[in-house]
Design a protein around this motif. Structure first.
Motif, mmCIF file in Angstrom:
data_model
loop_
_atom_site.group_PDB
_atom_site.id
_atom_site.type_symbol
_atom_site.label_atom_id
_atom_site.label_comp_id
_atom_site.label_asym_id
_atom_site.label_seq_id
_atom_site.Cartn_x
_atom_site.Cartn_y
_atom_site.Cartn_z
ATOM 1 N N ALA A 53 0.685 -0.790 0.140
ATOM 2 C CA ALA A 53 0.277 -0.194 0.481
ATOM 3 C C ALA A 53 0.557 1.450 0.085
ATOM 4 N N TRP A 57 0.995 3.824 -3.083
ATOM 5 C CA TRP A 57 -0.412 5.002 -2.955
ATOM 6 C C TRP A 57 0.145 5.939 -3.955
ATOM 7 N N ASP A 70 -5.712 1.292 1.846
ATOM 8 C CA ASP A 70 -5.344 0.222 2.159
ATOM 9 C C ASP A 70 -5.886 -1.514 2.931
#
Ligand SMILES: *Cc1c(COP(=O)(O)O)cnc(C)c1O
Length: 466
Positions: A53, A57, A70
């Motif tokens: 994640a 991101w 997430d």
């Protein structure tokens, strides 16, 4: 993050749009306009989904909330059979396997598709939209797509396979998924017939519009994105294992170049990668390109590593875009020449810049069988024929503690049990969660090799279009 087409004549998009459109309207592939640096603590030991994640991101920011992202990532990797998701195995001093095959269909495509299926659902749900995914398979990609899309709220999934022409395990990996939104169509024809039927459905504009036809194909940038992550986790593991910050090289058994390109992005993001080693089977268009600068299309030869039996490596276009300084016109001209003349040569200066980061080797079936037998005998490890192409390349390249090498193991040996048995005399068993695969009930519709018949099947079963 903004995304542009490699051919420069399609609209700029954000991540949510790139996820859903696939190919750009100018025939190009979407690429990010910048490569964000890795998180500073990338080499820290922590759960795979957490690092995944953090790495991904910056590419998705603006299209999805952080908490949601997430959760989607965590959910995607919960389907893997190993707590590390991509566990590492030492084969020899300085030689490691990154095992990418612990997902639901036992091949590395699960690492990307488990996430992409969930992102599809999320993005479509947010828009209040639905799609009908149609695809053709000669065996392998169909099951990865089905496992990715099963039970997704906003997606119905129709996969065409040639009746009687896929192995029993391959068929059962698709037909024993009894989810309400999954439909297997066994076509009385060949794989090429299946592909032609899918193309014809997309070309039928009324049909395409009515059912919001879509695909989850290998040029989707979201698939590349998910594949950046294991380069990071593997390099971090080697660094901790050796207790030294030595740069790592990766050997990548290659077909469409998506996996190598992900490694290239990891390196551009700051991962200390020395070389990306392109490993080809007898279908060696990329090996020839990386050693000579000339890309020439020839016919496909069937090999023991069928997922690498390709004629044209579509994801290479993303690297070509970079080599041409992001000039879409130049990429367009290069690709046109390749399409028209089936051969095209990179100029000497660009070829030299390629040569700094990539190396390429080719291994035929005989070499793979030999390496599979030898690693079984000397290291007590069974590898599938795709991974074997990688091991051949690793031996040609060389390795040691001062130049560690990670081979990406792209399929579980049990997925290609016939080849493994041929090489080693041992038939690898399916992992326990698939042990009863041959007893599970199947569901599929047999259908004529005929567009009207296939469209009628889709129309009668899809949730859309009524
Ligand atoms: C798809 C696949 C490959 C090739 O990956 P690309 O991203 O197309 O280069 C290699 N091995 C296996 C087992 C695969 O399924």
């Amino acid at each position: 993050m903004r995304y542009v087409s490699t051919r420069g004549a399609a609209p700029e998009l954000d991540f949510g749009d790139v996820l859903l459109v696939g190919l750009a309207t100018d025939g190009g592939l979407y690429v990010p306009t910048e490569v964000p640096p890795l998180p500073q603590d990338w080499d820290l030991e922590r759960p795979y989904a957490e690092l995944a994640a953090a790495v991904m991101w910056p590419y998705v920011e603006g299209s999805i909330e952080r908490g949601t992202f997430d959760a989607v990532v965590a959910d995607s990797y919960r389907t893997f059979d190993h707590p590390d998701v991509v566990p590492m195995r030492e084969l020899d001093t300085g030689l490691y396997l990154a095992e990418l095959f612990w997902g639901p269909t036992l091949a590395f495509k699960d690492v990307a598709l488990q996430l992409v299926g969930r992102l599809f659902d999320h993005e479509l749900g947010r828009r209040g939209d639905r799609v009908t995914v149609v695809g053709a398979t000669s065996g392998d990609t169909g099951s990865a797509a089905i496992e990715a899309l099963r039970d997704r709220e906003a997606v119905d999934c129709f996969i065409l396979h040639p009746h009687g022409r896929v192995s029993e395990v391959q068929r059962r990996q698709m037909t024993t998924v009894l989810a309400d939104n999954v439909f297997n169509l066994a076509v009385d024809g060949t794989f090429d017939d299946c592909q032609d039927l899918v193309k014809a459905m997309f070309a039928d504009e009324a049909f395409r519009g009515r059912f919001h036809l879509s695909a989850v194909n290998s040029i989707n940038f979201a698939r590349v994105l998910a594949q950046i992550v294991y380069y990071v986790t593997a390099a971090a593991w080697v660094r901790r294992h050796l207790g030294a910050a030595t740069p790592v090289s990766f050997v990548v058994p290659t077909g469409n170049f998506g996996n190598v390109y992900a490694g290239h992005l990891a390196r551009r993001a700051g991962l200390p990668v020395r070389r990306l080693v392109v490993a080809s089977n007898a279908n060696d268009i990329l090996q020839r390109f990386f050693t000579t600068g000339t890309m020439t299309q020839t016919g496909v030869v069937p090999t023991l590593s069928p997922s690498m039996d390709i004629q044209v490596s579509s994801n290479l276009e993303r690297l070509l875009w970079e080599l041409h300084g992001g000039e879409g016109d130049a990429v367009d001209a290069f690709m046109r020449r390749f399409r028209d003349e089936r051969t095209v040569t990179l100029d000497a200066e660009r070829f030299r810049s390629l040569d700094e980061g990539f190396t390429a080797y080719r291994a035929d079936d005989a070499a793979c069988l030999e390496v599979m037998a030898r690693y079984h005998r000397d290291h007590d490890v069974l590898v599938d024929p795709h991974t074997a192409v990688g091991l051949c390349a690793a031996e040609a390249h060389g390795y040691g503690v001062d130049r560690p090498l990670v081979v990406l193991a792209t399929a579980h040996p049990a997925k290609f049990a016939d080849a493994v048995q041929q090489a080693t005399g041992v038939r690898p068993a399916l992992p326990s969660r698939l042990a009863d695969l041959l007893e599970r009930p199947e569901r599929y519709e047999r259908v004529a090799n005929d567009l009207d018949a296939v469209e009628a099947q889709v129309a009668s079963r899809a949730r859309l279009g009524h």
